[in-house]
Design an enzyme around this catalytic site. Structure first.
Site, short mmCIF file in Angstrom:
data_model
loop_
_atom_site.label_atom_id
_atom_site.label_comp_id
_atom_site.label_asym_id
_atom_site.label_seq_id
_atom_site.Cartn_x
_atom_site.Cartn_y
_atom_site.Cartn_z
N SER A 104 9.28 6.03 18.41
CA SER A 104 10.13 6.34 17.51
C SER A 104 11.68 6.65 18.02
O SER A 104 11.93 7.24 19.37
CB SER A 104 9.92 7.74 16.78
OG SER A 104 10.85 8.36 16.24
N TYR A 133 6.88 15.81 17.45
CA TYR A 133 6.77 14.52 17.34
C TYR A 133 7.20 13.72 18.58
O TYR A 133 6.63 12.80 19.29
CB TYR A 133 7.09 14.01 16.10
CG TYR A 133 7.08 12.46 15.56
CD1 TYR A 133 5.68 12.16 15.23
CD2 TYR A 133 8.24 11.54 15.74
CE1 TYR A 133 5.49 10.67 14.95
CE2 TYR A 133 7.78 10.26 15.39
CZ TYR A 133 6.65 9.86 15.00
OH TYR A 133 6.15 8.61 14.47
N HIS A 176 10.09 10.48 4.24
CA HIS A 176 11.25 10.12 5.07
C HIS A 176 12.40 10.16 3.86
O HIS A 176 11.92 9.97 2.75
CB HIS A 176 11.05 8.93 5.83
CG HIS A 176 10.50 9.21 6.87
ND1 HIS A 176 9.14 8.61 7.19
CD2 HIS A 176 10.78 9.78 8.29
CE1 HIS A 176 8.66 9.06 8.18
NE2 HIS A 176 9.56 9.62 8.89
O1 GFB Z 1 14.19 10.58 7.04
P1 GFB Z 1 14.44 12.11 7.19
O2 GFB Z 1 13.22 13.05 6.66
O3 GFB Z 1 14.19 12.42 8.78
O4 GFB Z 1 15.81 12.36 6.77
P2 GFB Z 1 15.11 12.19 10.30
C1 GFB Z 1 16.66 12.17 7.21
C2 GFB Z 1 18.20 12.85 6.73
O5 GFB Z 1 18.17 12.75 5.10
C3 GFB Z 1 18.26 14.17 6.92
C4 GFB Z 1 18.29 14.05 4.54
O6 GFB Z 1 19.63 14.71 7.19
C5 GFB Z 1 17.80 14.92 5.44
O7 GFB Z 1 18.33 16.23 5.43
N1 GFB Z 1 17.77 14.03 3.14
C6 GFB Z 1 18.61 14.15 2.00
C7 GFB Z 1 16.53 13.94 3.00
N2 GFB Z 1 17.78 14.23 0.99
C8 GFB Z 1 16.53 14.08 1.50
C9 GFB Z 1 15.09 14.19 0.81
O8 GFB Z 1 15.07 14.27 -0.20
N3 GFB Z 1 14.24 13.82 1.75
C10 GFB Z 1 14.48 13.86 3.06
N4 GFB Z 1 13.00 13.44 4.03
N5 GFB Z 1 15.31 13.86 3.77
C11 GFB Z 1 12.72 11.87 11.14
C12 GFB Z 1 11.66 12.57 11.99
O9 GFB Z 1 13.92 12.44 10.98
O10 GFB Z 1 13.02 10.39 11.45
C13 GFB Z 1 10.71 11.87 12.49
O11 GFB Z 1 11.50 13.90 11.34
C14 GFB Z 1 10.78 10.37 12.68
O12 GFB Z 1 9.97 12.65 13.42
C15 GFB Z 1 11.69 9.73 11.51
O13 GFB Z 1 11.45 10.31 13.99
C16 GFB Z 1 11.99 8.34 12.17
O14 GFB Z 1 15.71 11.01 10.27
O15 GFB Z 1 16.07 13.45 10.25
#
Ligand code: GFB
Length: 311
Positions: A104, A133, A176
């Site tokens: 990742s 992770y 995500h």
């Molecule tokens: O995709 P995400 O959960 O993970 O969130 P990361 C990306 C961004 O979207 C963050 C915003 O800035 C969140 O605050 N966001 C806004 C939201 N609204 C929402 C919502 O309703 N749900 C979610 N989930 N996010 C992940 C890692 O990081 O990326 C993993 O935690 C992995 O380990 C993955 O590497 C590829 O992009 O921040």
């Protein structure tokens, strides 16, 4: 070639199965969780001894969005380390010729220079929300590198950026961002809500790759005779979460307001991959983000209608 795809039921594994099923020269070896627990060393070693695959792609992982990573760090570290240790050592013991491990983009330092080149690994502190992770994925990448160096086996890794596509997880809290936006906007449209609350400030930037493009990149990498120990797989462009939200809202047909809950974490400010290495080798993504979002929304509607939506 007899190819074992570890994690074939997940979003990435399913894309790999779709990609390889059309290939007559490949016999797929697939085991679901009830048949093979990848965290159980004995089960995995026995499986390898009995089936003797020629090649392996490790697409199995405990994954989730920012909230899942932040809430369950022990599970993320333990399970992802166990999967890596068992699938890599088991493959080595049973004489697997080639192994591709999927990691990742969160392996790179939180404040790495952008776009992030492969050589910025281990040059600074990690993003806190997904440190567990990332540590497991870094260990796995290093295992492949060291097995290759010490034992002469062709074990190597690919580091995809944020993925999306069919078979994604739509859990309201632990998914995500892209699937979260699809399900939030769709629900708001259905209920006629006037506003939707998203997390953080909307200012972080993220890069998104359709999972079918990742599967294509894996095929490409397995065809390279002397692949790099690890390589970035992405599109080389990113968008703000605010822009992504606008794109998803438009596709879904949601016309209400978007509010931001800044008490929720933003995560890393930016993690744009430098994809020069793979580009020079001859691979380029095919599915642009707007087209990918439309396809994925269709997949979401179909998965929902057929009762197969993962939540
Ligand atoms: O995709 P995400 O959960 O993970 O969130 P990361 C990306 C961004 O979207 C963050 C915003 O800035 C969140 O605050 N966001 C806004 C939201 N609204 C929402 C919502 O309703 N749900 C979610 N989930 N996010 C992940 C890692 O990081 O990326 C993993 O935690 C992995 O380990 C993955 O590497 C590829 O992009 O921040």
């Amino acid at each position: 070639m007899r190819l074992f795809i570890a994690g074939h039921k997940g979003m990435v594994g399913s894309a790999l199965v779709r990609r390889f099923q059309a290939d007559k020269g490949v016999e797929l070896i697939l085991k679901d969780r009830s048949q093979l627990d990848l965290c159980d060393k004995n089960q995995v070693f026995d499986f390898y001894r009995e089936t003797q695959p020629d090649a392996v792609i490790v697409a199995a992982a405990k994954v989730g969005g920012i909230m899942a990573n932040n809430t369950y760090p022990a599970e993320f570290l333990y399970q992802n380390l166990a999967i890596a240790l068992n699938t890599i050592e088991g493959a080595y013991r049973s004489g697997v010729k080639r192994l591709l491990f999927l990691g990742s983009s969160c392996i790179y330092p939180k404040l790495a220079p952008q776009p992030m080149r492969e050589d910025c690994l281990l040059t600074g502190p990690l993003e806190q929300t997904n440190e567990a992770y990332a540590v497991a994925k870094i260990a796995a990448l290093k295992l492949c590198q060291y097995y290759r160096k010490q034992y002469g086996v062709l074990f190597h890794s690919a580091m995809p950026t944020n993925l999306y596509g069919p078979g994604d997880n739509y859990h309201p809290d632990y998914s995500h961002v892209l699937p979260a936006l699809i399900s939030k906007f769709h629900a708001a449209k259905e209920k006629g809500l006037r506003s939707v609350i998203l997390w953080g400030t909307g200012t972080p930037r993220r890069e998104f790759l359709h999972v079918d493009d990742l599967a294509d990149a894996c095929v490409f990498l397995l065809g390279i005779e002397n692949p790099p120990d690890w390589v970035n797989v992405g599109v080389g462009e990113d968008v703000t979460i605010r822009k992504l939200a606008e794109m998803v809202a438009k596709t879904v047909g949601y016309q209400g307001e978007i509010e931001w809950d800044a008490t929720k974490p933003d995560g890393t400010p930016r993690k744009l991959m430098d994809v020069t290495r793979l580009k020079i080798a001859g691979w380029h993504y095919r599915i642009p983000l707007d087209e990918g979002i439309q396809k994925t929304y269709q997949n979401y509607l179909e998965e929902k209608a057929s009762g197969l939506l993962r939540t």
